[in-house]
Design a protein around this motif. Sequence first.
Motif, PDB file in Angstrom:
ATOM      1  N   LEU A  49       0.836  -1.354  -0.069  1.00 43.52           N
ATOM      2  CA  LEU A  49       0.024   0.115  -0.122  1.00 43.52           C
ATOM      3  C   LEU A  49       1.033   1.315  -0.029  1.00 43.52           C
ATOM      4  N   SER A  50       2.002   1.240   0.719  1.00 38.65           N
ATOM      5  CA  SER A  50       2.906   2.154   0.439  1.00 38.65           C
ATOM      6  C   SER A  50       4.183   2.072  -0.191  1.00 38.65           C
ATOM      7  N   LYS A  51       4.072   1.074  -0.974  1.00 40.88           N
ATOM      8  CA  LYS A  51       5.401   0.597  -1.796  1.00 40.88           C
ATOM      9  C   LYS A  51       4.724   0.358  -3.389  1.00 40.88           C
ATOM     10  N   GLY A  52       4.943  -0.974  -3.746  1.00 38.46           N
ATOM     11  CA  GLY A  52       4.838  -1.623  -5.157  1.00 38.46           C
ATOM     12  C   GLY A  52       3.471  -0.968  -5.658  1.00 38.46           C
ATOM     13  N   TYR A  53       2.410  -1.331  -4.628  1.00 43.15           N
ATOM     14  CA  TYR A  53       1.095  -0.953  -5.367  1.00 43.15           C
ATOM     15  C   TYR A  53       0.852   0.585  -5.572  1.00 43.15           C
ATOM     16  N   LEU A  54       1.215   1.237  -4.502  1.00 45.71           N
ATOM     17  CA  LEU A  54       1.105   2.650  -4.557  1.00 45.71           C
ATOM     18  C   LEU A  54       1.769   3.263  -5.622  1.00 45.71           C
TER      19      LEU A  54
END
Length: 420
Positions: A49-54
């Motif tokens: 949610l704060s890394k790859g997807y965001l």
Amino acid sequence: MVDADQTFVIVGGGLAGAKAAETLRSEGFTGRVILIGDERDHPYERPPLSKGYLLGKEERDSVFVHEPAWYAQSDVELHLGQTVVAIDRTAKAVRLGDGAVIHYDRLLLATGAEPRRLDVPGTDLVGVHHLRRLAHADRLRQVLASLGRDNGHLVIAGAGWIGLEIAAAARTYGAEVTVVEPEPTPLHAVLGPELGQMFADLHAEHGVRFHFGATLTEITGQDGMVLAARTDDGEEHPAHDVLAAIGAAPRTALAESAGLDIADRAHGGGIVVDASLRTSDPDIFAAGDVAAVLHPLFDMRLRVEHWANALNGGPAAARAMLGQDVTYDRVPYFFSDQYDVGLEYSGWAPPGTYDQVVVRGDAGKREFVAFWLSEGRILAGMNVNVWDVTDTIQKLIRAGARPPAESLADPSVPLESLLA
């Protein structure tokens, strides 16, 4: 083996709850497994949610712990979008928001944490955000992309891990970013000033502006939209959106209303559990962000909010629910990715608990391992762009190793040799 006619209920649809359900089945439990989550999405992992997807590098479906079909295939009953409003410990039952009552033989509370809210005027404006849930990330992805296209400004309150990861994502999209932080460096409460400055330099090189020693006092707007963020030293920062990244609080209300023991909020709060993750009620367990565990290794009560704690704590609680002999003594672990810097942190060494920091490698090139020591004993280690050392670092911590500081700092001395 636990009787097949028993019912185990899991409250909390995150990683800890989903892995607990998986473990109950893999350990051979044949009774009912009921998982209740207050989100409509299937259980998912939070780091993306704060890394790859965001960042748009990972698809939405990649965040889920299991394929949706897994739950029916594993005979795990899902109640999604449902809130548990009360626990009746005498009747051994939980009551849902829609009035339904579900009886349990064993109960696991994996209710997680919720983002702390800014208590300032203007938080009702459209452009004020938090990041905790998948729906938040869905929205924030669109916001960052829009800010990047329009050269918009994002103000972030808080320079912890979430604040910095979102700052990096926002800069990757092309948004202008200002981070407001009351401490003198980022991550001050986690890493102390010794390593915090490195992250200030990293983000400054990528165009992030920091405003240290200040807190937000007001978010101003017009027609319901954010215009600026003001701080307690009189500064005003232009903003199209504001993100609150000021920490999270354990979701203990359900446990409190049921009369379970709760840890002192001054020390992190959480539901009090023993080393087997059992609460003050012998038939109720807690795991993940909400659990304040009496940790055998550190001889203190710890509440850890990171991914690995949910990943490992859920299965440990499940085994304890089955009557197995469980001692949850995992070394706390987390990871972060910001721009071209990747890191892993193992251990527990907040400011005030250590008296020395030893750096092994080249901190200037951001390729090093840092160790936090107390009277020579290794409490924690963080490897930055250095890989395949986490297992050894954790062994050093678990062993209470006290190697000579000069050997610890010397990259030519194999870390494994310091275990002797």
